[in-house]
Each structure stands twice: as structure tokens, then as C-alpha cells.
Design an enzyme around this catalytic site. Structure first.
Site, PDB file in Angstrom:
ATOM      1  CB  THR A 112     -27.873  33.080 -60.391  1.00  0.00           C
ATOM      2  OG1 THR A 112     -28.379  33.189 -61.708  1.00  0.00           O
ATOM      3  CG2 THR A 112     -27.750  31.613 -60.037  1.00  0.00           C
TER       4      THR A 112
ATOM      5  CB  SER B 272     -28.502  41.245 -64.184  1.00  0.00           C
ATOM      6  OG  SER B 272     -28.173  40.250 -65.124  1.00  0.00           O
TER       7      SER B 272
ATOM      8  CB  THR C 209     -23.397  36.417 -63.703  1.00  0.00           C
ATOM      9  OG1 THR C 209     -24.283  35.467 -64.294  1.00  0.00           O
ATOM     10  CG2 THR C 209     -23.037  35.992 -62.304  1.00  0.00           C
ATOM     11  CG  ASP C 210     -27.558  36.677 -67.512  1.00  0.00           C
ATOM     12  OD1 ASP C 210     -26.677  35.836 -67.231  1.00  0.00           O
ATOM     13  OD2 ASP C 210     -28.729  36.363 -67.784  1.00  0.00           O
TER      14      ASP C 210
HETATM   15  N1  ASP Z   1     -28.326  33.970 -64.963  1.00  0.00           N
HETATM   16  C1  ASP Z   1     -28.190  35.177 -64.279  1.00  0.00           C
HETATM   17  C2  ASP Z   1     -27.166  35.139 -63.168  1.00  0.00           C
HETATM   18  O1  ASP Z   1     -26.206  34.457 -63.341  1.00  0.00           O
HETATM   19  C3  ASP Z   1     -29.405  35.829 -63.904  1.00  0.00           C
HETATM   20  C4  ASP Z   1     -29.196  37.310 -63.882  1.00  0.00           C
HETATM   21  O2  ASP Z   1     -28.266  37.807 -64.507  1.00  0.00           O
HETATM   22  O3  ASP Z   1     -29.970  37.957 -63.165  1.00  0.00           O
HETATM   23  O4  ASP Z   1     -27.266  35.751 -62.148  1.00  0.00           O
END
Ligand code: ASP
Length: 341
Positions: free
Chosen positions: A19, A66, A99-100
């Protein structure tokens, strides 16, 4: 190695996507954005304040969400981080990441990086360009953290939302809030506040230079599956994992690591011969905090293949079990690893 606190540090950004590298559809669209499109150079360009304090440089190792990161990507990242940290031209590393699955990558690096230099992972919950995006400040703080001598020897840390959290303890705790990363059982190591890095604690478990996996080169790891336990669970996923073959299983158990009777019976009743064919089973918990004790371990040949994850959640237990199975099949050795890491 001696370090000079006053020297201008050289900090490298290794960007992977997420993100923090995503473009929003509008100033108030916090979700539904175009994922992983902003390159590393742009992230640095948007933060000119960094070069007032340190020498910054960057590279794009991959650019993906991720959840698309593979085992092969993890080894590529770890090998690159090790290569960079061996050089005097690099004093610390910042990794941007979705973050995932950030907690998994950070824990993998915590086990495989062979250096005491700072490695700081960060990301964002809101894309760039939306009002109150958390990306730029998270990135700025992560650089301060990587620049600080206080971060040496701390293992890999996640710096998000003004907090510094050990990669081992960090858990994604919210699907949308900017304080998504928490350390529910042991708490955070420190903070970054108004440009000041401050630590209160040091991790006790083995990591980085002191890890037996430090510097591990890319290898095909044995298959490990995570089995989720719930009311009505009938063991179909377990039987299918046995049929298809795997080196290890991690259960996301109920309460203190509860696993359905059908599976436990198979392990507890197995004699010497059948036990050898059963994958190592690491009992973790679907409960967010508290971990799993060794209380339910049976001293039978099959029972000895069942190992408590202690306080590692299922996704972290998965990472440690994969690395463990690359070096040993011995359940007592793997049990030791779950105690030490
Ligand atoms: N929603 C995710 C983030 O917070 C996307 C990811 O993990 O790539 O980055």
C-alpha cells in the site's frame, strides 16, 4: 565492528511494493486503490528531509502486493540484504512492504539475516495521496530507526505508526486502522516520536547473527500446511495434507492450541513405524495472544512429533518450521528451535 555515532550514515531502501507504493483513486479513497505501482525512487523523492540527515539510496527488488510474495522472493530478499549489509557502504536497511504479510517476511529476515546492522521493515495502511496517509511518516521514521545506533543488535524490527516492534512479536491486528501492527503479548520495543528514536527493551530470543539460519542460501523448502481448527472441523484438510504429502503441519488451534480429536488420536496412538510417516505437527493457536503451552504433549512415538509453538502465531510458526525442516527431521531438535526462536 566499531561504529561512529556522529558519522553521516548510509541507509539503503529495498522496496517490495504494498500500500505504501499504491496510488489512491482520490483524496478520500482509503481503499480500492491501484496496488504496488510507485517505484522506490519516487518514495525517496517525496521525502527530501531524509538527505538532510543521512545518505539515502534505493533499489526495487520487486513490486508486488505482499500476498503475492513467494518463498523464492523471501530468499532473494534475504540474500540481497545480507549482501548489502556485508559492505561498509551500507549502515542499515529499510524495507518497504505490504502490511498483509509483513510480519512473515520480517520474521523470515529476523532468522536469516547475518548482521547486527539495523533492518527496519515498514509500510502503510493508507495509500499515498489520500488525506492523512500514513506512508510518508512511516517511511521517514523507518529511516530514522535504521540510522540510529540504538537499533544495532535489535534484530529485524517493524516500524509503523510511531512504534518499533520486534519482527518476532509483530502481528497485524486490524484490517484498516493505521495502528494495524501490534505486539499483543510482550509489547513494543520502542517508539519514534517527533524525530527521536527511543528503545525501552531488547529482544531476548535468538535472531539475526545469533540465529543458526543466518545467511541461509536459497533452497527448496519442504511443504508445510496450516490447518485451522473450528467447531465442526472434521479433519478433511488434515487427511488431504497427508495424502498429498508434506514435511510439516501447523495447527491454528482453539484456545491453548486445541486440535480436533481425530488428528490427536492419529498422533498419540502411532507406534514407532507409523509415527515416522507423520509430518511434524506444531500446535499454535488461532487466539491472538497468550501462545500455546506444552501441557498436552503425549510421550508416545507419535505424540513426540507434536510440538508447541509457544507464542508464535500460526503464520510465524509456519516460517520457523519451514526453516527448521531444511536442517533437521529430529522432533526434539525442532522442539528446541521453537523454544529458542
Ligand atoms: N493491503 C496491503 C498493505 O497494507 C497490501 C499488501 O499487503 O501488499 O500494504
Amino acid at each position: 565492528m566499531e561504529c561512529d555515532n556522529n558519522r553521516r550514515k548510509k541507509i539503503r531502501l529495498v522496496a517490495t511494493g504494498g500500500t505504501i507504493a499504491s496510488r489512491a483513486a482520490g483524496r478520500v479513497a482509503t481503499e480500492g486503490y491501484t496496488p504496488s505501482v510507485i517505484p522506490a525512487e519516487q518514495l525517496l523523492k517525496d521525502l527530501p528531509e531524509l538527505s538532510e540527515r543521512m545518505d539515502v539510496s534505493c533499489e526495487q527488488i520487486f513490486l508486488k502486493p505482499s500476498s503475492a510474495i513467494t518463498e523464492s522472493d523471501l530468499f532473494d530478499l534475504s540474500e540481497r540484504v545480507n549482501e548489502l549489509l556485508m559492505s561498509d557502504e551500507c549502515d542499515g536497511i529499510v524495507i518497504t512492504h505490504g502490511t498483509d504479510t509483513m510480519e512473515e517476511t520480517a520474521y523470515f529476515l529476523n532468522l536469516t539475516v547475518k548482521s547486527s546492522k539495523p533492518v527496519v521493515v515498514t509500510g502503510a495502511m493508507r495509500p499515498q495521496e489520500v488525506i492523512s496517509s500514513d506512508g510518508a511518516l512511516n517511511l521517514y521514521n523507518a529511516f530514522l530507526c535504521a540510522e540510529s545506533d540504538l537499533s544495532r543488535g535489535m534484530g529485524v524490527v517493524i516500524s509503523m505508526n510511531d512504534l518499533i516492534i520486534s519482527a518476532r512479536d509483530a502481528v497485524k491486528f486490524s484490517t484498516f486502522k493505521t495502528d494495524a501492527y501490534q505486539a499483543p503479548l510482550y509489547g513494543v520495543l520502542g517508539t519514534v516520536r517527533n524525530g527521536q528514536v527511543d528503545y525501552a527493551y531488547r529482544p531476548f530470543k535468538r535472531h539475526t547473527e545469533n540465529s543458526e539460519f543466518a545467511g541461509m542460501k536459497k533452497t527448496a523448502l519442504k511443504r508445510v500446511e496450516i490447518l485451522y481448527m473450528y467447531e465442526g472441523c472434521d479433519g478433511m484438510a488434515f487427511e488431504s495434507a497427508l495424502e498429498r504429502g508434506c514435511g510439516g503441519l501447523v495447527s491454528a488451534g482453539t484456545g491453548n492450541g486445541g486440535v480436533i480429536g481425530h488428528i490427536m488420536k492419529k498422533y498419540n496412538d502411532a507406534g514407532e513405524k507409523e509415527a515416522a510417516d507423520l509430518p511434524i505437527l506444531v500446535r499454535s493457536a488461532r487466539v491472538p495472544t497468550g501462545g500455546v503451552s506444552g501441557a498436552y504433549r503425549k510421550e508416545t512415538p507419535g505424540g513426540l512429533r507434536v510440538i508447541p509453538s509457544h507464542d508464535l502465531n500460526p503464520q510465524k510458526a509456519y516460517i520457523l518450521l519451514k526453516l527448521a525442516l531444511a536442517v533437521t527431521d529430529d522432533p526434539s531438535e525442532i522442539k528446541r528451535m521453537f523454544e529458542q526462536y
